[in-house]
Design a protein around this motif. Sequence first.
Motif, PDB file in Angstrom:
ATOM      1  N   CYS A 168       3.299   1.008   2.906  1.00 13.36           N
ATOM      2  CA  CYS A 168       2.764   0.928   4.264  1.00 13.36           C
ATOM      3  C   CYS A 168       1.263   0.678   4.191  1.00 13.36           C
ATOM      4  O   CYS A 168       0.573   1.249   3.338  1.00 13.36           O
ATOM      5  CB  CYS A 168       2.995   2.240   5.015  1.00 13.36           C
ATOM      6  SG  CYS A 168       4.701   2.516   5.541  1.00 13.36           S
ATOM      7  N   VAL A 169       0.780  -0.166   5.068  1.00 11.16           N
ATOM      8  CA  VAL A 169      -0.661  -0.343   5.255  1.00 11.16           C
ATOM      9  C   VAL A 169      -0.917  -0.096   6.730  1.00 11.16           C
ATOM     10  O   VAL A 169      -0.335  -0.765   7.593  1.00 11.16           O
ATOM     11  CB  VAL A 169      -1.129  -1.752   4.859  1.00 11.16           C
ATOM     12  CG1 VAL A 169      -2.633  -1.900   5.130  1.00 11.16           C
ATOM     13  CG2 VAL A 169      -0.821  -2.038   3.396  1.00 11.16           C
ATOM     14  N   SER A 170      -1.763   0.868   7.037  1.00 11.79           N
ATOM     15  CA  SER A 170      -2.072   1.168   8.430  1.00 11.79           C
ATOM     16  C   SER A 170      -3.548   1.480   8.557  1.00 11.79           C
ATOM     17  O   SER A 170      -4.222   1.828   7.574  1.00 11.79           O
ATOM     18  CB  SER A 170      -1.236   2.355   8.924  1.00 11.79           C
ATOM     19  OG  SER A 170      -1.531   3.525   8.169  1.00 11.79           O
ATOM     20  N   GLY A 171      -4.055   1.334   9.764  1.00  9.73           N
ATOM     21  CA  GLY A 171      -5.470   1.610   9.975  1.00  9.73           C
ATOM     22  C   GLY A 171      -5.885   1.256  11.386  1.00  9.73           C
ATOM     23  O   GLY A 171      -5.052   1.143  12.288  1.00  9.73           O
ATOM     24  N   ASN A 172      -7.193   1.085  11.564  1.00  8.11           N
ATOM     25  CA  ASN A 172      -7.747   0.772  12.883  1.00  8.11           C
ATOM     26  C   ASN A 172      -8.668  -0.427  12.788  1.00  8.11           C
ATOM     27  O   ASN A 172      -9.321  -0.658  11.760  1.00  8.11           O
ATOM     28  CB  ASN A 172      -8.516   1.972  13.425  1.00  8.11           C
ATOM     29  CG  ASN A 172      -7.587   3.115  13.816  1.00  8.11           C
ATOM     30  OD1 ASN A 172      -6.975   3.097  14.888  1.00  8.11           O
ATOM     31  ND2 ASN A 172      -7.477   4.104  12.952  1.00  8.11           N
ATOM     32  N   HIS A 183       0.084   3.932   2.044  1.00  7.16           N
ATOM     33  CA  HIS A 183       0.916   5.137   1.932  1.00  7.16           C
ATOM     34  C   HIS A 183       2.386   4.773   1.990  1.00  7.16           C
ATOM     35  O   HIS A 183       2.746   3.614   2.246  1.00  7.16           O
ATOM     36  CB  HIS A 183       0.558   6.136   3.046  1.00  7.16           C
ATOM     37  CG  HIS A 183       0.680   5.566   4.432  1.00  7.16           C
ATOM     38  ND1 HIS A 183       1.826   5.665   5.194  1.00  7.16           N
ATOM     39  CD2 HIS A 183      -0.208   4.876   5.200  1.00  7.16           C
ATOM     40  CE1 HIS A 183       1.637   5.088   6.372  1.00  7.16           C
ATOM     41  NE2 HIS A 183       0.407   4.592   6.394  1.00  7.16           N
ATOM     42  N   GLY A 184       3.231   5.762   1.782  1.00  7.40           N
ATOM     43  CA  GLY A 184       4.663   5.550   1.873  1.00  7.40           C
ATOM     44  C   GLY A 184       5.146   5.628   3.312  1.00  7.40           C
ATOM     45  O   GLY A 184       4.421   6.099   4.201  1.00  7.40           O
ATOM     46  N   ALA A 185       6.355   5.161   3.551  1.00 11.71           N
ATOM     47  CA  ALA A 185       6.935   5.230   4.893  1.00 11.71           C
ATOM     48  C   ALA A 185       7.207   6.687   5.251  1.00 11.71           C
ATOM     49  O   ALA A 185       7.488   7.511   4.383  1.00 11.71           O
ATOM     50  CB  ALA A 185       8.229   4.423   4.945  1.00 11.71           C
TER      51      ALA A 185
END
Length: 203
Positions: A168-172, A183-185
């Motif tokens: 996972c790639v997440s952010g703002n 991070h992982g799912a």
Amino acid sequence: MPIHIPFRRSAAAAVLVAATLTACGTQQGGEVRSAASAAASSASPQPSFSPRPLCARSDRTPEEIPASSAPAPDEGGDRQEAGQGHPDMPPNYADNHAYRMAGKLTEEARARGEASAELIRGELEQAMREGDLSDERLKKALKNLGCGEEHGVYVGHGFYSVHTGNACVSGNASQDGITSNVHGAYIEPQPGTGPCVRNQGGH
């Protein structure tokens, strides 16, 4: 006065009783076999999920990618929030909030996720330079890297998340800058979003 039953009637009754008992035994045996077959079928291992297709793919090998120093959601904040190191938390707090934890990543998956995050930041920075960080523009930036609905893309109010097939790639994304976490799912992601959005509910 003794009652005499004709031989033929007695023999017929005996045959009828024997046939009834035999039929019952056959039916019960069939039910047992059917139940056993059903149990065996349900015990067969089933695949838990289908691997996601890859997107935001980098030509760099995992060995060429420096490890990120930023703590991933499954390595810091969630663990602390789950009650570790907090004696005032209820004894079962960690168990009740385990669904909010993210899965662990192998070193290779994390490295490939970091490479994808680098590509994603590049696309989002281009959108920032254009002065357009709308949800539609962020989705377009991810689409440019091949990340679509099948990758669990979720965008809302400057927040973005996507599963690249490795991590996972997440952010703002805002005019102040672009952030990203690898991070992982999540075990139970926020309903109606994607696998990489942390659940805000409670048990």
